[in-house]
Design a protein around this motif. Structure first.
Motif, PDB file in Angstrom:
ATOM      1  N   ASN A 428       0.955  -1.198   0.028  1.00  0.00           N
ATOM      2  CA  ASN A 428       0.096   0.219  -0.100  1.00  0.00           C
ATOM      3  C   ASN A 428       0.722   1.245  -0.009  1.00  0.00           C
ATOM      4  O   ASN A 428       0.682   2.063   0.819  1.00  0.00           O
ATOM      5  CB  ASN A 428      -0.911  -0.160   1.489  1.00  0.00           C
ATOM      6  N   SER A 429       1.890   1.414  -0.793  1.00  0.00           N
ATOM      7  CA  SER A 429       2.515   2.610  -0.967  1.00  0.00           C
ATOM      8  C   SER A 429       2.103   3.369  -1.964  1.00  0.00           C
ATOM      9  O   SER A 429       1.837   2.819  -3.401  1.00  0.00           O
ATOM     10  CB  SER A 429       4.216   1.922  -1.447  1.00  0.00           C
ATOM     11  N   ASN A 430       1.833   4.602  -1.804  1.00  0.00           N
ATOM     12  CA  ASN A 430       1.284   5.659  -3.052  1.00  0.00           C
ATOM     13  C   ASN A 430       2.682   6.132  -3.641  1.00  0.00           C
ATOM     14  O   ASN A 430       3.152   7.291  -3.370  1.00  0.00           O
ATOM     15  CB  ASN A 430       0.533   6.697  -2.470  1.00  0.00           C
ATOM     16  N   SER A 431       3.364   5.248  -4.579  1.00  0.00           N
ATOM     17  CA  SER A 431       4.385   5.487  -5.121  1.00  0.00           C
ATOM     18  C   SER A 431       4.285   5.633  -6.621  1.00  0.00           C
ATOM     19  O   SER A 431       3.485   4.835  -7.173  1.00  0.00           O
ATOM     20  CB  SER A 431       5.580   4.553  -4.851  1.00  0.00           C
ATOM     21  N   THR A 432       5.108   6.696  -7.492  1.00  0.00           N
ATOM     22  CA  THR A 432       4.859   6.674  -8.897  1.00  0.00           C
ATOM     23  C   THR A 432       6.403   6.122  -9.572  1.00  0.00           C
ATOM     24  O   THR A 432       7.312   6.763  -9.116  1.00  0.00           O
ATOM     25  CB  THR A 432       4.772   7.993  -9.116  1.00  0.00           C
ATOM     26  N   VAL A 433       6.129   5.207 -10.321  1.00  0.00           N
ATOM     27  CA  VAL A 433       7.411   4.188 -10.862  1.00  0.00           C
ATOM     28  C   VAL A 433       7.047   4.792 -12.418  1.00  0.00           C
ATOM     29  O   VAL A 433       6.172   4.415 -12.916  1.00  0.00           O
ATOM     30  CB  VAL A 433       7.147   2.829 -10.804  1.00  0.00           C
ATOM     31  N   ILE A 434       8.352   5.030 -12.975  1.00  0.00           N
ATOM     32  CA  ILE A 434       8.492   5.571 -14.338  1.00  0.00           C
ATOM     33  C   ILE A 434       9.471   4.314 -15.123  1.00  0.00           C
ATOM     34  O   ILE A 434      10.631   4.179 -14.649  1.00  0.00           O
ATOM     35  CB  ILE A 434       9.111   7.161 -14.657  1.00  0.00           C
ATOM     36  N   ILE A 435       8.907   3.490 -16.045  1.00  0.00           N
ATOM     37  CA  ILE A 435       9.605   2.588 -16.724  1.00  0.00           C
ATOM     38  C   ILE A 435      10.271   3.213 -17.786  1.00  0.00           C
ATOM     39  O   ILE A 435       9.384   3.752 -18.831  1.00  0.00           O
ATOM     40  CB  ILE A 435       9.021   1.448 -17.216  1.00  0.00           C
ATOM     41  N   LEU A 436      11.342   3.575 -17.837  1.00  0.00           N
ATOM     42  CA  LEU A 436      11.916   4.103 -19.393  1.00  0.00           C
ATOM     43  C   LEU A 436      12.222   3.198 -20.430  1.00  0.00           C
ATOM     44  O   LEU A 436      13.307   2.613 -20.246  1.00  0.00           O
ATOM     45  CB  LEU A 436      13.291   5.035 -18.810  1.00  0.00           C
ATOM     46  N   ASP A 437      11.174   2.849 -21.209  1.00  0.00           N
ATOM     47  CA  ASP A 437      11.098   1.781 -21.963  1.00  0.00           C
ATOM     48  C   ASP A 437      11.716   2.151 -23.394  1.00  0.00           C
ATOM     49  O   ASP A 437      11.225   2.664 -24.179  1.00  0.00           O
ATOM     50  CB  ASP A 437       9.895   1.291 -22.339  1.00  0.00           C
ATOM     51  N   ASN A 438      13.054   1.808 -23.627  1.00  0.00           N
ATOM     52  CA  ASN A 438      13.910   2.142 -24.704  1.00  0.00           C
ATOM     53  C   ASN A 438      13.732   0.972 -25.515  1.00  0.00           C
ATOM     54  O   ASN A 438      14.651   0.786 -26.467  1.00  0.00           O
ATOM     55  CB  ASN A 438      15.105   2.913 -24.408  1.00  0.00           C
ATOM     56  N   SER A 439      13.172   0.038 -25.285  1.00  0.00           N
ATOM     57  CA  SER A 439      13.109  -1.167 -26.228  1.00  0.00           C
ATOM     58  C   SER A 439      14.308  -1.961 -26.281  1.00  0.00           C
ATOM     59  O   SER A 439      14.425  -2.756 -27.380  1.00  0.00           O
ATOM     60  CB  SER A 439      12.391  -1.041 -27.234  1.00  0.00           C
ATOM     61  N   VAL A 493       2.948  13.185 -15.549  1.00  0.00           N
ATOM     62  CA  VAL A 493       3.625  13.142 -14.207  1.00  0.00           C
ATOM     63  C   VAL A 493       2.983  13.937 -13.018  1.00  0.00           C
ATOM     64  O   VAL A 493       2.824  13.300 -11.826  1.00  0.00           O
ATOM     65  CB  VAL A 493       5.204  13.695 -14.338  1.00  0.00           C
ATOM     66  N   LYS A 494       2.261  15.130 -13.299  1.00  0.00           N
ATOM     67  CA  LYS A 494       1.654  15.812 -12.423  1.00  0.00           C
ATOM     68  C   LYS A 494       0.312  15.045 -12.001  1.00  0.00           C
ATOM     69  O   LYS A 494      -0.050  14.971 -10.846  1.00  0.00           O
ATOM     70  CB  LYS A 494       1.223  16.936 -12.964  1.00  0.00           C
ATOM     71  N   GLU A 495       0.013  14.129 -12.825  1.00  0.00           N
ATOM     72  CA  GLU A 495      -1.531  13.441 -12.634  1.00  0.00           C
ATOM     73  C   GLU A 495      -0.858  12.485 -11.661  1.00  0.00           C
ATOM     74  O   GLU A 495      -1.716  11.927 -10.927  1.00  0.00           O
ATOM     75  CB  GLU A 495      -2.004  13.005 -13.808  1.00  0.00           C
ATOM     76  N   GLU A 496       0.100  11.707 -11.961  1.00  0.00           N
ATOM     77  CA  GLU A 496       0.199  10.533 -11.164  1.00  0.00           C
ATOM     78  C   GLU A 496       0.732  10.796  -9.893  1.00  0.00           C
ATOM     79  O   GLU A 496       0.686  10.132  -8.798  1.00  0.00           O
ATOM     80  CB  GLU A 496       1.267   9.532 -12.001  1.00  0.00           C
ATOM     81  N   LEU A 497       1.515  11.998  -9.767  1.00  0.00           N
ATOM     82  CA  LEU A 497       2.089  12.187  -8.369  1.00  0.00           C
ATOM     83  C   LEU A 497       0.938  12.769  -7.479  1.00  0.00           C
ATOM     84  O   LEU A 497       0.673  12.584  -6.496  1.00  0.00           O
ATOM     85  CB  LEU A 497       3.018  13.406  -8.477  1.00  0.00           C
ATOM     86  N   ALA A 498      -0.207  13.265  -8.430  1.00  0.00           N
ATOM     87  CA  ALA A 498      -1.296  13.698  -7.364  1.00  0.00           C
ATOM     88  C   ALA A 498      -2.362  12.529  -7.058  1.00  0.00           C
ATOM     89  O   ALA A 498      -3.033  12.596  -6.303  1.00  0.00           O
ATOM     90  CB  ALA A 498      -2.193  14.937  -7.911  1.00  0.00           C
ATOM     91  N   ALA A 499      -2.259  11.232  -7.785  1.00  0.00           N
ATOM     92  CA  ALA A 499      -3.126  10.357  -7.587  1.00  0.00           C
ATOM     93  C   ALA A 499      -3.001   9.852  -6.266  1.00  0.00           C
ATOM     94  O   ALA A 499      -1.759   9.650  -5.568  1.00  0.00           O
ATOM     95  CB  ALA A 499      -2.929   9.352  -8.584  1.00  0.00           C
ATOM     96  N   GLU A 500      -4.026   8.949  -5.775  1.00  0.00           N
ATOM     97  CA  GLU A 500      -4.091   8.573  -4.403  1.00  0.00           C
ATOM     98  C   GLU A 500      -3.763   7.022  -4.405  1.00  0.00           C
ATOM     99  O   GLU A 500      -4.266   6.420  -3.410  1.00  0.00           O
ATOM    100  CB  GLU A 500      -5.285   8.792  -3.639  1.00  0.00           C
ATOM    101  N   GLU A 501      -3.118   6.602  -5.252  1.00  0.00           N
ATOM    102  CA  GLU A 501      -2.746   5.096  -5.310  1.00  0.00           C
ATOM    103  C   GLU A 501      -1.580   4.974  -6.171  1.00  0.00           C
ATOM    104  O   GLU A 501      -1.037   5.981  -6.749  1.00  0.00           O
ATOM    105  CB  GLU A 501      -4.014   4.258  -5.803  1.00  0.00           C
ATOM    106  N   PRO A 502      -0.732   3.891  -6.054  1.00  0.00           N
ATOM    107  CA  PRO A 502       0.516   3.560  -6.985  1.00  0.00           C
ATOM    108  C   PRO A 502      -0.002   3.569  -8.488  1.00  0.00           C
ATOM    109  O   PRO A 502      -1.041   3.423  -8.860  1.00  0.00           O
ATOM    110  CB  PRO A 502       1.058   2.623  -6.251  1.00  0.00           C
ATOM    111  N   SER A 503       1.269   4.229  -8.995  1.00  0.00           N
ATOM    112  CA  SER A 503       0.896   4.210 -10.424  1.00  0.00           C
ATOM    113  C   SER A 503       2.463   3.964 -11.199  1.00  0.00           C
ATOM    114  O   SER A 503       3.409   4.086 -10.560  1.00  0.00           O
ATOM    115  CB  SER A 503       0.304   5.549 -11.120  1.00  0.00           C
ATOM    116  N   VAL A 504       2.173   3.572 -12.562  1.00  0.00           N
ATOM    117  CA  VAL A 504       3.532   3.383 -13.318  1.00  0.00           C
ATOM    118  C   VAL A 504       3.002   4.088 -14.557  1.00  0.00           C
ATOM    119  O   VAL A 504       2.217   4.151 -15.235  1.00  0.00           O
ATOM    120  CB  VAL A 504       3.391   2.008 -13.751  1.00  0.00           C
ATOM    121  N   ILE A 505       4.301   4.972 -14.835  1.00  0.00           N
ATOM    122  CA  ILE A 505       4.063   5.589 -16.212  1.00  0.00           C
ATOM    123  C   ILE A 505       5.091   4.829 -17.165  1.00  0.00           C
ATOM    124  O   ILE A 505       6.321   4.772 -16.681  1.00  0.00           O
ATOM    125  CB  ILE A 505       4.545   7.166 -15.911  1.00  0.00           C
TER     126      ILE A 505
END
Ligand code: SF4
Ligand code: SF4
Length: 579
Positions: A428-439, A493-505
């Motif tokens: 239950n961590s409200n954290s934002t993870v960004i996967i830099l997918d350069n394939s 980035v703004k939306e996901e940081l503001a979200a109330e649950e964990p997210s992945v970009i």
């Protein structure tokens, strides 16, 4: 036939000649090319595994199945694979099993300078260390023989200089031993406490047998010259010492660096007036010599930090230093930078602009820590970005959650990011993870990984969907964004940081250096429109510079990504031919 070969290529040749059948590795400089070269031999099965632990376990399984097997990794990769290493040391092998580990003294491409010999000692696994490409080939073959004779995995230790230097080798034919029969044997292969206790006894006896072997085997060589100075050394340090001191010293060159012989060393010591130990990194030979009662000079004059060289050894031992040529002119410093058109640049610009704390990871994107982006706050080890972010947010609370992200590449996410993300979802961590997918696996030179859709030979393979994987570990908010689209990156980035649950970009765009990527024509700056505001310089693209207070784009570098164009408030950056 004699050929000039890189140390890594010679190891691959040794695998071929030794009849190795199954190879599984994770890329890591300076070990990567071993498996790349090995994959060119169609007689051997080769693969990229998602991480070093998996690679070693594949090699263990193949060995139990009765075939000769191999895995390769860099020194920090051995940390990841340490768990199976310490237990396969107990279970032993069926078909021969060899593990190559490449250390990086001087940290040319690593986050630390650890000495892998400690692992051989701690796990009680024999370790060989070649000094040139010829020995890379010969020791690889010998390692399989030792593995099968003593029922043990064998570690082949390389260093950057041995792995990436060329010298002559002589090739031979491939000889494939008969596949050994697999016989169910829980006492050997099921390491529950009762069985493991019995196997530990076997391991201690094996170590004594290996010491006996080290006393007389030709893998350790005595070269007697002038008896005033005796040098105990191995690997690349042997080459440096020979070049610095030549026949002015005698040498005990250790090819087997674990376990170490006793009588051989004492005998050598008795024949020389003064004994030196020359070893890069830690004082392992020196400690052994002192333990067996010898008076040696080692780390009191030689450093424990960084690479050695011929001149360093000559200087420390008072020998003549060879003349070297030096350039009179001062060459401008050229720090490593992300390439022109690098897809990571747009996301780092966005994070920097939003003043986000960035928990970073291992990959080419670590360059996001450099000016002018200066986006990354921490880098520890593979996968630590995600788990570290979770810990950071547990310490910081909402303040951290609303202003911090983890960044991790697609290959590193597959390596060891998934479990950290599962932890975020589970705890239950409200954290934002960004996967830099350069394939692609970028930093080690474009190796395939489970998300690219291709195997080590470039053949089509199962392509794992990052979106579905993230959803499967419990993340409901997964958004894909094009990192060339700065406006959208900023919004997400703004939306996901503001979200109330964990997210992945998932910031998805293939590496600009991939052959399959078609570049747009270079852009140019219209001199009269440019106000010299330097906004376009904020992304740190190496193709843009300021000359005479105006921006200039180097056509030979620019790939037309358009990032700089979207930052210019004066519409001074244009497509098409310059007027
Ligand atoms: S378009 Fe601009 S940012 Fe992109 S590669 Fe060319 S100069 Fe660099
Ligand atoms: S952002 Fe535009 S105006 Fe400013 S320096 Fe760059 S090209 Fe010139």
């Amino acid at each position: 036939m004699k050929q000039l070969m890189l140390g890594n290529e010679a190891v691959a040749r040794g695998l071929y000649e030794a009849g190795c059948s199954v190879i599984s590795s994770y890329p890591g400089t300076p070990s990567t090319e071993i498996t790349e070269y090995a994959s060119k031999y169609d007689d051997m099965y080769s693969e990229w595994a998602p991480n070093e632990k998996v690679a070693m376990e594949v090699a263990i399984g193949a060995s139990i199945g009765g075939k000769r097997s191999f895995c390769a990794m860099k020194h920090v990769g051995l940390n990841v694979a340490a768990d199976p290493l310490f237990t396969v040391a107990y279970s032993g092998v069926n078909g021969g099993m060899v593990i190559a580990v490449a250390d990086d003294p001087g940290m040319h491409s690593s986050q630390n300078e650890q000495d892998s010999r400690h692992y051989a000692i701690a796990s009680k696994v024999p370790m060989l260390e070649p000094s040139d490409s010829s020995e890379c080939l010969a020791f690889t073959k010998l390692a399989f023989e030792i593995s099968e004779r003593f029922d043990t995995p064998v570690i082949l230790r390389l260093s950057t200089r041995i792995a990436h230097s060329q010298s002559l080798i002589e090739t031979a034919d491939r000889i494939v031993p008969m596949q050994k029969e697999y016989i169910k044997n829980p006492a050997k292969y099921v390491m529950m406490p009762a069985m493991a206790k019995a196997r530990h006894v076997v391991v201690e006896k094996r170590t004594l047998d290996l010491v006996e072997y080290a006393e007389t085997s030709t893998v350790n060589k005595v070269i007697m010259n002038n008896s005033k100075i005796g040098i105990i050394t191995s690997g690349t340090s042997y080459q440096y010492a020979r070049e610095a001191l030549g026949d002015e010293a005698s040498y005990l060159k250790l090819g087997m660096v674990n376990p170490l012989p006793i009588k051989l060393i004492q005998d050598f010591a008795s024949k020389v007036e003064k004994l030196y130990v020359i070893e890069e990194l830690d004082d392992i030979f020196e400690t052994h010599c002192k333990k067996i009662g010898l008076n040696v000079v080692g780390k009191d004059i030689f450093p424990v930090i960084g690479e050695f060289s011929q001149n360093l050894i000559a200087q420390k031992m008072g020998a003549a230093i060879n003349d070297t040529l030096s350039l009179e002119e001062t060459i401008p410093v050229r720090p490593p930078v992300m390439c022109a058109g690098c897809p990571h640049r747009g996301m780092f610009y966005t994070l920097s602009k939003n003043k986000v704390m960035v928990s970073g990871d291992i990959g080419c994107y670590t360059l996001g820590a450099q000016a002018p982006l200066q986006s990354i706050d921490t880098t520890i080890c593979m996968g630590a970005s995600i788990s570290g972010l979770h810990g950071f947010n547990k310490a910081m609370g909402e303040k951290g959650e609303k202003s911090s992200v983890a960044v991790i590449g697609d290959s590193t996410f597959m390596h060891s990011g998934i479990t950290g993300l599962a932890n975020i979802a589970y705890n239950n961590s409200n954290s934002t993870v960004i996967i830099l997918d350069n394939s692609i696996t970028g930093m080690t030179g474009h190796q395939q990984n489970p998300t690219t859709g291709y195997n080590i030979k470039g053949e089509p393979a199962t392509k794992i969907s990052l979106e579905k994987l993230c959803e499967a570990v419990g993340i409901n908010r997964v958004t894909v964004v094009d990192p060339y689209d700065l406006k959208r990156c900023d919004e997400v980035v703004k939306e996901e940081l503001a979200a109330e649950e964990p997210s992945v970009i998932i910031a998805r765009r293939p590496c600009a250096l991939l052959k399959s990527v078609k570049h747009k024509p270079a852009l140019h700056v219209v001199n009269d429109s440019c106000k010299g505001c330097k906004s376009c310089m904020k992304i740190g693209c190496p193709a843009i510079s300021i000359r005479d207070k105006k921006a200039v784009i180097d056509k030979t570098l620019c790939v037309g990504c358009g990032l700089c164009q979207s930052l210019c408030a004066f519409s001074a950056i244009h497509e098409g031919e310059e007027a």
